[in-house]
Design a protein around this motif. Structure first.
Motif, mmCIF file in Angstrom:
data_model
loop_
_atom_site.group_PDB
_atom_site.id
_atom_site.type_symbol
_atom_site.label_atom_id
_atom_site.label_comp_id
_atom_site.label_asym_id
_atom_site.label_seq_id
_atom_site.Cartn_x
_atom_site.Cartn_y
_atom_site.Cartn_z
ATOM 1 N N PHE A 10 33.856 45.759 44.788
ATOM 2 C CA PHE A 10 32.503 45.851 44.234
ATOM 3 C C PHE A 10 32.262 44.646 43.325
ATOM 4 N N LEU B 217 36.937 47.827 39.758
ATOM 5 C CA LEU B 217 35.878 47.795 40.770
ATOM 6 C C LEU B 217 35.871 46.468 41.512
ATOM 7 N N MET C 116 26.374 50.488 33.650
ATOM 8 C CA MET C 116 27.012 49.537 34.561
ATOM 9 C C MET C 116 25.946 48.568 35.070
ATOM 10 N N ASN C 117 26.171 47.289 34.819
ATOM 11 C CA ASN C 117 25.208 46.266 35.233
ATOM 12 C C ASN C 117 25.628 45.653 36.569
ATOM 13 N N PHE C 118 24.634 45.468 37.417
ATOM 14 C CA PHE C 118 24.879 44.914 38.749
ATOM 15 C C PHE C 118 24.084 43.628 38.932
ATOM 16 N N THR C 119 24.695 42.664 39.609
ATOM 17 C CA THR C 119 23.971 41.434 39.912
ATOM 18 C C THR C 119 22.953 41.671 41.029
ATOM 19 N N SER C 120 23.172 42.700 41.836
ATOM 20 C CA SER C 120 22.305 42.970 42.971
ATOM 21 C C SER C 120 20.932 43.479 42.518
ATOM 22 N N LEU D 175 38.436 46.626 44.037
ATOM 23 C CA LEU D 175 38.039 47.500 45.147
ATOM 24 C C LEU D 175 36.948 46.866 46.011
ATOM 25 N N GLU E 105 26.679 52.431 45.962
ATOM 26 C CA GLU E 105 27.898 52.010 45.267
ATOM 27 C C GLU E 105 28.195 52.935 44.090
ATOM 28 N N ASP F 220 29.673 42.925 42.835
ATOM 29 C CA ASP F 220 28.369 42.777 42.174
ATOM 30 C C ASP F 220 28.300 43.530 40.844
ATOM 31 N N VAL F 221 29.411 44.158 40.436
ATOM 32 C CA VAL F 221 29.432 44.807 39.115
ATOM 33 C C VAL F 221 29.689 43.740 38.059
ATOM 34 N N LEU F 222 28.721 43.603 37.154
ATOM 35 C CA LEU F 222 28.768 42.525 36.175
ATOM 36 C C LEU F 222 29.499 42.980 34.921
ATOM 37 N N GLU F 223 29.160 44.165 34.438
ATOM 38 C CA GLU F 223 29.744 44.650 33.185
ATOM 39 C C GLU F 223 29.651 46.170 33.147
ATOM 40 N N THR F 224 30.629 46.798 32.515
ATOM 41 C CA THR F 224 30.622 48.248 32.324
ATOM 42 C C THR F 224 30.846 48.524 30.843
ATOM 43 N N ARG F 225 30.022 49.377 30.266
ATOM 44 C CA ARG F 225 30.217 49.791 28.870
ATOM 45 C C ARG F 225 30.270 51.308 28.861
ATOM 46 N N LYS G 220 21.469 49.831 47.862
ATOM 47 C CA LYS G 220 22.883 49.427 47.891
ATOM 48 C C LYS G 220 23.579 49.839 46.590
ATOM 49 N N VAL G 221 22.922 49.559 45.458
ATOM 50 C CA VAL G 221 23.527 49.898 44.157
ATOM 51 C C VAL G 221 23.708 51.405 44.041
ATOM 52 N N TYR H 169 29.687 56.148 45.216
ATOM 53 C CA TYR H 169 31.086 55.976 45.600
ATOM 54 C C TYR H 169 31.970 55.816 44.367
ATOM 55 N N ILE H 170 31.506 55.009 43.413
ATOM 56 C CA ILE H 170 32.276 54.736 42.185
ATOM 57 C C ILE H 170 32.466 56.027 41.377
ATOM 58 N N LEU I 103 36.215 57.139 41.109
ATOM 59 C CA LEU I 103 36.812 56.556 39.910
ATOM 60 C C LEU I 103 36.386 57.248 38.617
ATOM 61 N N LEU I 104 35.096 57.477 38.436
ATOM 62 C CA LEU I 104 34.613 57.873 37.102
ATOM 63 C C LEU I 104 34.677 59.365 36.829
#
Lengths: 88, 88
Positions: free
Chosen positions: A31, A26, B45-49, A29, B58, A33-38, B54-55, B61-62, B66-67
């Motif tokens: 993105f 991501l 999925m953690n976002f800084t935003s 691509l 995203e 602002d994605v911090l972590e995915t579990r 917007k999230v 789209y993700i 992708l998923l």
């Protein structure tokens, strides 16, 4: 009839390489602002029984003996009525 | 910061061989009240935003790119505040 909604997650201290790969993809691509995915397993299990206590005991046993690896994973679950028309 | 809780499930019309295998194993173990098992992915999925709109865009789209496999899978998600101390 009852439905067990079961989550089997990696322990927080265990690295999730699949989630890390998704996060990296991501970022590539755009993105950023994605911090972590579990990535975890979510299991829906339908029971013919209406006995919550019995189903709950069965789910505990099933998680411990089959669905979760106690070394690396934790599980949580809830038991809800099975509403067939609302699920897809 | 925001957290997206994403479920990627097989379409109801698609056979879940992994879930079927679990159901069969459980029947063999004596859990004859298990009717059906469906195994899905649950992704946090953690976002800084802090911008939910917007999230949300995203995540859509993700999921599409992708998923989830649009041929066989459906996804659903919710966006919640990221509460780091309550998660493990």
């Amino acid at each position: 009839m009852l439905k067990a909604k079961i989550y089997v997650k990696l322990k927080a201290s265990v690295l999730d390489p699949q989630g890390k790969a998704v996060t990296n993809s991501l970022h590539n691509l755009g993105f950023t602002d994605v911090l972590e995915t579990r990535i975890s397993k979510y299991i829906e299990m339908n029971f013919t029984s209406d006995d919550r206590e019995k189903v709950s005991q069965e789910v505990e046993y099933i998680c411990n003996s089959l669905l979760a690896n106690p070394n690396t994973e934790v599980y949580q679950y809830e038991i809800v009525p099975l509403e067939q028309n609302l699920e897809n």
